[in-house]
Design an enzyme around this catalytic site. Structure first.
Site, mmCIF file in Angstrom:
data_model
loop_
_atom_site.group_PDB
_atom_site.id
_atom_site.type_symbol
_atom_site.label_atom_id
_atom_site.label_comp_id
_atom_site.label_asym_id
_atom_site.label_seq_id
_atom_site.Cartn_x
_atom_site.Cartn_y
_atom_site.Cartn_z
ATOM 1 N N HIS A 12 10.829 -8.163 34.033
ATOM 2 C CA HIS A 12 11.346 -6.782 34.031
ATOM 3 C C HIS A 12 10.180 -5.799 34.070
ATOM 4 O O HIS A 12 9.584 -5.453 33.050
ATOM 5 C CB HIS A 12 12.198 -6.567 32.773
ATOM 6 C CG HIS A 12 12.952 -5.268 32.741
ATOM 7 N ND1 HIS A 12 14.323 -5.200 32.694
ATOM 8 C CD2 HIS A 12 12.530 -3.987 32.738
ATOM 9 C CE1 HIS A 12 14.705 -3.933 32.661
ATOM 10 N NE2 HIS A 12 13.623 -3.171 32.678
ATOM 11 N N HIS A 14 9.071 -2.205 36.314
ATOM 12 C CA HIS A 14 9.359 -1.201 37.355
ATOM 13 C C HIS A 14 8.075 -0.921 38.117
ATOM 14 O O HIS A 14 7.059 -0.571 37.513
ATOM 15 C CB HIS A 14 9.888 0.082 36.718
ATOM 16 C CG HIS A 14 11.183 -0.116 36.000
ATOM 17 N ND1 HIS A 14 12.401 0.134 36.580
ATOM 18 C CD2 HIS A 14 11.462 -0.585 34.760
ATOM 19 C CE1 HIS A 14 13.378 -0.141 35.729
ATOM 20 N NE2 HIS A 14 12.836 -0.587 34.612
ATOM 21 N N HIS A 192 20.403 -2.739 34.092
ATOM 22 C CA HIS A 192 20.068 -2.176 32.781
ATOM 23 C C HIS A 192 21.359 -1.887 32.026
ATOM 24 O O HIS A 192 22.241 -1.195 32.543
ATOM 25 C CB HIS A 192 19.312 -0.863 32.925
ATOM 26 C CG HIS A 192 17.878 -1.007 33.300
ATOM 27 N ND1 HIS A 192 17.474 -1.562 34.475
ATOM 28 C CD2 HIS A 192 16.739 -0.663 32.633
ATOM 29 C CE1 HIS A 192 16.146 -1.552 34.524
ATOM 30 N NE2 HIS A 192 15.674 -1.011 33.428
ATOM 31 N N GLU A 195 20.699 -0.565 26.435
ATOM 32 C CA GLU A 195 19.432 0.031 25.994
ATOM 33 C C GLU A 195 19.824 1.347 25.310
ATOM 34 O O GLU A 195 19.697 1.488 24.109
ATOM 35 C CB GLU A 195 18.505 0.271 27.198
ATOM 36 C CG GLU A 195 17.174 0.910 26.845
ATOM 37 C CD GLU A 195 16.348 1.316 28.085
ATOM 38 O OE1 GLU A 195 16.908 1.381 29.201
ATOM 39 O OE2 GLU A 195 15.144 1.591 27.915
ATOM 40 N N ASP A 273 8.413 -3.482 30.985
ATOM 41 C CA ASP A 273 9.198 -2.352 31.513
ATOM 42 C C ASP A 273 8.329 -1.406 32.357
ATOM 43 O O ASP A 273 8.347 -1.493 33.578
ATOM 44 C CB ASP A 273 9.857 -1.591 30.351
ATOM 45 C CG ASP A 273 11.212 -1.004 30.702
ATOM 46 O OD1 ASP A 273 11.704 -1.266 31.806
ATOM 47 O OD2 ASP A 273 11.796 -0.294 29.857
ATOM 48 N N ASP A 274 7.626 -0.485 31.712
ATOM 49 C CA ASP A 274 6.760 0.489 32.397
ATOM 50 C C ASP A 274 5.471 0.564 31.566
ATOM 51 O O ASP A 274 5.265 1.522 30.809
ATOM 52 C CB ASP A 274 7.427 1.876 32.425
ATOM 53 C CG ASP A 274 8.837 1.822 33.007
ATOM 54 O OD1 ASP A 274 8.992 1.925 34.228
ATOM 55 O OD2 ASP A 274 9.783 1.649 32.210
HETATM 56 N N1 HPA Z 1 14.666 2.211 32.130
HETATM 57 C C1 HPA Z 1 15.612 2.611 32.988
HETATM 58 N N2 HPA Z 1 15.344 3.038 34.193
HETATM 59 C C2 HPA Z 1 14.077 3.082 34.587
HETATM 60 C C3 HPA Z 1 13.072 2.704 33.752
HETATM 61 C C4 HPA Z 1 13.373 2.240 32.465
HETATM 62 O O1 HPA Z 1 12.485 1.874 31.673
HETATM 63 N N3 HPA Z 1 11.921 2.843 34.436
HETATM 64 C C5 HPA Z 1 12.246 3.305 35.643
HETATM 65 N N4 HPA Z 1 13.560 3.455 35.744
HETATM 66 ZN ZN ZN Z 2 13.612 -1.049 32.762
#
Ligand code: HPA
Ligand code: ZN
Length: 328
Positions: A12, A14, A192, A195, A273-274
């Site tokens: 996961h 992005h 997603h 969350e 994630d990021d």
């Molecule tokens: N969550 C949801 N959408 C997203 C994210 C994230 O961390 N990063 C880029 N789009």
């Molecule tokens: Zn994500």
């Protein structure tokens, strides 16, 4: 060997969200775009909360405007992932940010990204596969364009389809057409959920979109019946604990439900994630989980095995990566 040195599988990530801030600043400088508002004085990304995070994310994307930009970005991401011991990674790619949903443009971006991935595999031994994601807050019509791009380029490299973006907008079921289109093209599915959305969003994702993995999904812990259902169905959660802590879902790693979900028999994997947005790396995630829950090398080995089983790659790739995990 300390746990941070183990080989790792990441499911996961992005693509644009993995862009180091210095990389985005450099592109902004080259293109004479003023992005100073999205950085803190120390150079890191500046955002407060999830909605603002998405705004800053999309502002950073303003300088990622050509296949060549994405080629450079892909190399930068894979160098960082490989330095963290990642041997196999899946990245979320959005046609929205790669040509605006136009199929011809998307193919050009994808070729550049795959070129960079091939180069990184030769030089660094890291394997990358792509999961096309639609962006929830861009709406179901735009998601259809993303799904068509995904379907047209489905194969050994584009292996899955999913959805990111603001979970507060619409319902999972609003995107059923896009997910059906991707499924019919042979793509594997994730979205997603759980969350910012509660347990019902996870139920909807599994029942209405038929996904086999969930991005995050951690708020399933609030509903014991759902936890059982996820365990029974063998759904794999792409858990990103550091992201959840920075975005305020949980106070710290020790309060994060990943260990409870795992103990209840839910399949969990670990991702970033990021990573630069959330000041994390795969090494740091392992380190923090080790400190919070006492997880040892064998726990992480089991988590990597779960992740590799849930990876969307073909069987030959899976077998090759498995050998790399076993070698260490
Ligand atoms: N969550 C949801 N959408 C997203 C994210 C994230 O961390 N990063 C880029 N789009
Ligand atoms: Zn994500």
């Amino acid at each position: 060997m300390t746990v941070t040195e183990l080989p790792k599988i990441e499911l996961h990530l992005h693509h644009e969200g993995a862009a180091p801030p210095a990389f985005i600043r450099q592109l902004a400088h080259e293109k004479r775009v003023d992005l100073s508002g999205i950085f803190k004085p120390d150079g890191s990304y500046d955002f407060r909360g999830f909605a603002h995070f998405l705004e800053v994310y999309e502002a950073a994307c303003e300088v990622l405007k050509s296949p060549e930009d994405f080629r450079r970005l892909t190399l930068a991401i894979l160098e960082e992932s490989a330095a963290n011991g990642v041997v196999y990674s899946e990245t979320f790619l959005s046609p929205d940010f790669c040509g605006g949903g136009d199929l011809h443009a998307w193919r050009d971006y994808l070729n550049a990204i795959q070129d960079a991935a091939d180069e990184a595999e030769r030089k660094l031994g890291i394997t990358l596969r792509g999961v096309v994601t639609c962006v929830r807050h861009f709406g179901p019509e735009q998601a259809k364009a993303s799904a068509r791009c995904a379907a047209e380029t489905a194969g050994d490299w584009i292996t899955g389809f999913g959805m990111g973006g603001n979970e507060g907008v619409g319902r999972q079921g609003d995107f059923a057409w896009a997910f059906d289109c991707a499924r019919e093209a042979g793509l594997r599915l994730t979205t997603h959920a759980g969350e910012f959305g509660g347990p019902d969003s996870v139920r909807e994702a599994v029942r209405e979109l038929g996904v086999e993995r969930i991005g995050h999904g951690v708020r399933a812990i609030e509903d014991p019946d759902l936890v059982h259902e996820l365990a029974d169905r063998g759904v794999t959660l792409e858990v990103c604990p550091g992201s959840n802590v920075v975005l305020g879902l949980y106070d710290d790693f020790a309060s994060h439900p990943i260990a409870k979900l795992r103990d209840a028999g839910v399949k969990v994997s670990v991702s970033t994630d990021d990573p630069p947005f959330f000041h994390t790396t795969m090494r740091r995630e392992y380190e923090m989980l080790h400190k919070a829950f006492g997880w040892q090398a064998e726990d992480f080995a089991a988590i990597n095995e779960t992740a590799l089983s849930a990876a969307f790659c073909d069987e030959e790739t899976r077998a090759r990566v498995k050998k790399r995990l076993e070698k260490t």
